[in-house]
Design a protein around this motif. Structure first.
Motif, short mmCIF file in Angstrom:
data_model
loop_
_atom_site.label_atom_id
_atom_site.label_comp_id
_atom_site.label_asym_id
_atom_site.label_seq_id
_atom_site.Cartn_x
_atom_site.Cartn_y
_atom_site.Cartn_z
N MET A 14 -12.10 18.18 18.14
CA MET A 14 -12.03 16.89 18.84
C MET A 14 -12.37 17.08 20.31
N ARG A 15 -13.17 16.17 20.85
CA ARG A 15 -13.59 16.23 22.25
C ARG A 15 -12.79 15.18 23.04
N ILE A 16 -11.97 15.68 23.98
CA ILE A 16 -11.06 14.81 24.73
C ILE A 16 -11.42 14.84 26.21
N VAL A 17 -11.36 13.69 26.85
CA VAL A 17 -11.54 13.58 28.30
C VAL A 17 -10.28 12.95 28.88
N SER A 18 -9.79 13.52 29.97
CA SER A 18 -8.65 12.95 30.69
C SER A 18 -9.11 12.53 32.07
N ILE A 19 -8.72 11.32 32.48
CA ILE A 19 -9.18 10.84 33.79
C ILE A 19 -8.03 10.64 34.78
N CYS A 20 -6.92 11.34 34.55
CA CYS A 20 -5.90 11.46 35.59
C CYS A 20 -5.03 12.68 35.30
N PRO A 21 -4.45 13.30 36.33
CA PRO A 21 -3.74 14.56 36.15
C PRO A 21 -2.58 14.52 35.17
N SER A 22 -1.80 13.44 35.18
CA SER A 22 -0.63 13.39 34.28
C SER A 22 -1.06 13.44 32.82
N ASN A 23 -2.18 12.81 32.49
CA ASN A 23 -2.67 12.87 31.11
C ASN A 23 -3.13 14.28 30.74
N THR A 24 -3.77 14.94 31.69
CA THR A 24 -4.21 16.32 31.46
C THR A 24 -3.02 17.21 31.15
N GLU A 25 -1.92 16.97 31.85
CA GLU A 25 -0.71 17.76 31.64
C GLU A 25 -0.03 17.43 30.32
N ILE A 26 -0.12 16.19 29.88
CA ILE A 26 0.40 15.82 28.56
C ILE A 26 -0.41 16.53 27.47
N ILE A 27 -1.71 16.53 27.64
CA ILE A 27 -2.59 17.23 26.70
C ILE A 27 -2.20 18.71 26.62
N ASP A 28 -1.94 19.31 27.76
CA ASP A 28 -1.54 20.72 27.79
C ASP A 28 -0.22 20.94 27.07
#
Length: 267
Positions: free
Chosen positions: A1-15
Motif C-alpha cells: 500500500m502506498r500512503i502519503v501523510s500531509i502533516c506530522p501527527s499523521n506521520t507519527e500515527i502511521i509509525d
C-alpha cells in the motif's frame, strides 16, 4: 500500500501502527521517525504540492483538521478524487480512535486494536500515577509568543497536564486554542511556564525574551526560573508521541512518582 501523510501527527500515527515502510511521501515538517526525512517532500502542510502528491500514485492520503488551514488541501484531494481520510483529534481518546480508523483503512485492523489498547493503557497508567501526586502545579503553555496563543480546555495539553500531575492554567477557557496577552498570563500566576513554540526547534527558543516582558520579572515562575523549554514535537502534535512528552514532563515535575514508569511506545 502506498500512503502519503500531509502533516506530522499523521506521520507519527502511521509509525505507531508500524506502517512507516508504506509511506511514499510526506509534508515538509514531518520529521519522525528519522526514516521519513529521506522521503519525497510535498511542501509545508498548508501548501501541499498536489501535482507532486498525485504523481506518487497514493492508495491513501492522510490529512488532519488539527492543523488550521488544512481545509484547502482536503478540498483539492476531493476535487482530484484522491483517496483520503481526514482526522481531527483533540484528546487522547480521539488519538486512540484514529489508530483504529487508520488501521482499518490500511487493512491492519488487528494490529490497530492492539495498539489502541496499548496506547490507552499507558494513558490510564499516567492518570493513575497523577492521582498520587501531593502538590499540583499550574502550567502556562505557550504555543506562540506574539500574539500569544495557548491551549484551552478542549485540547490534548490540558489532559496531558493532568496526566503529568499538573493543571493547565487556561483550563477554564472552553476553547482548543486561546489567543490572549502577556498581562492575562501574568495575572494567572502559573507555577511553570512551558514554552513549546509550534514549528520552532527547541534550541531556537530563547527563554530570555520571556523575562523581558512587562512585569513578568515579578512572576513566581520567572523569579524561581521555572521556565521549561520543551520539544515541540512531543507536545504540539496530536499523535502517540504525546505519551513520551507526558512522561518526560511528569518526571520533570514529580520524579519521585513517575521515574520508574516504562511506557510502551516504540513499534
Amino acid at each position: 500500500m502506498r500512503i502519503v501523510s500531509i502533516c506530522p501527527s499523521n506521520t507519527e500515527i502511521i509509525d505507531y501502527l508500524g506502517l512507516t515502510s508504506s509511506l511514499v511521501g510526506v509534508d515538509d515538517f514531518s520529521d519522525y521517525p528519522g526514516e521519513v526525512r529521506s522521503l519525497p517532500k510535498l511542501g509545508p502542510d498548508l501548501s501541499i504540492d498536489m501535482d507532486k502528491l498525485q504523481s506518487l500514485k497514493p492508495d491513501l492520503v492522510l490529512s488532519s483538521l488539527s492543523v488550521p488551514g488544512m481545509e484547502k488541501n482536503i478540498e483539492e484531494l476531493d476535487r482530484r478524487e484522491i483517496p483520503h481520510i481526514t482526522l481531527n483529534p483533540q484528546s487522547f481518546n480521539d488519538i486512540a480512535e484514529d489508530l483504529l480508523t487508520v488501521g482499518k483503512a490500511c487493512g491492519i485492523e488487528e494490529t490497530a486494536v492492539e495498539k489502541y489498547h496499548t496506547f490507552l493503557h499507558t494513558v490510564e497508567e499516567l492518570k493513575r500515577l497523577s492521582r498520587t501526586v501531593g502538590s499540583i502545579p499550574t502550567l502556562y503553555w505557550e504555543w506562540w509568543p506574539k500574539p500569544v496563543f495557548t491551549p484551552g480546555k478542549i485540547n490534548w495539553l490540558t489532559e496531558l497536564s493532568e496526566m503529568a500531575g499538573a493543571e493547565n492554567v487556561f483550563n477554564d477557557v472552553d476553547l482548543a486554542s486561546v489567543q490572549t496577552d502577556w498581562e492575562d498570563v501574568r495575572n494567572r500566576e502559573p507555577d511553570y511556564i512551558c514554552l513549546a513554540w509550534v514549528g520552532v526547534q527547541q534550541k531556537r527558543v530563547n527563554p530570555g525574551i520571556v523575562k523581558k516582558r512587562p512585569k513578568w520579572d515579578t512572576m513566581k515562575a520567572v523569579k524561581e526560573n521555572r521556565i521549561l523549554i520543551l520539544e515541540e514535537a512531543l507536545y504540539c502534535r496530536p499523535s502517540p508521541l504525546l505519551l513520551k512528552g507526558a512522561l518526560k514532563l511528569a518526571i520533570e515535575l514529580h520524579p519521585e512518582v513517575y521515574k520508574g514508569l516504562d511506557i510502551q511506545y516504540d513499534t
